[in-house]
Design a protein around this motif. Structure first.
Motif: not given
Length: 148
Positions: A94-97, A123-124, A66-67
């Motif tokens: 992007f998505k990480q885990n 940040t989340g 999702g970058f």
């Protein structure tokens, strides 16, 4: 010939040449809020700062789910009374885990060299106006260490 290498806790004498590829990760003590990461890199032979950024963005797109890059804006940081670092502000997500991550990176070229200094705020969630102000204060507070 030796070089004096400085870290937060002290100094080391290293035989030249050594390339600094350290990463500094700075997080709020309570774990809530923006984390700041400082990294170092170097331009490839004949590469411009803009070409470096494009190369890095392509790499990130290939391995981050999702970058998205929301553009790059020219930016400068006044690192001393006589030295200004020219660079670009990048807004990335992007998505990480499986978790959405939002980053702002400032990629700057050190004067008269191919060395780069990269500040990343993560940040989340999207950055609030207060987060943006905090991040800008951190960036604008950067000063070269004497003798660097």
């Amino acid at each position: 010939m030796f070089m004096k290498y400085h870290i937060q806790e002290g100094t080391l004498d290293l035989p030249k040449p050594h390339i600094d590829r350290t990463t500094n990760v700075l997080m709020p003590e309570d774990g809530v809020g923006i984390s700041i990461v400082v990294t170092r890199d170097v331009l490839e032979a004949g590469e411009s700062l803009e070409q470096f950024i494009e190369r890095q963005l392509k790499k990130m797109k290939s391995y981050l789910s999702g970058f998205k890059s929301n553009g790059q804006v020219p930016m400068a940081v006044q690192a001393s009374s006589t030295k200004k670092l020219q660079g670009y502000l990048l807004k990335l997500q992007f998505k990480q885990n499986g978790v959405a991550t939002f980053q702002q990176q400032v990629v700057m070229q050190l004067p008269a060299s191919d060395d780069l200094l990269i500040f990343t705020a993560s940040t989340g969630g999207t950055m609030s106006a207060a987060d943006e102000e905090y991040w800008q204060k951190i960036l604008q507070s950067f000063r070269f260490r004497e003798g660097a």
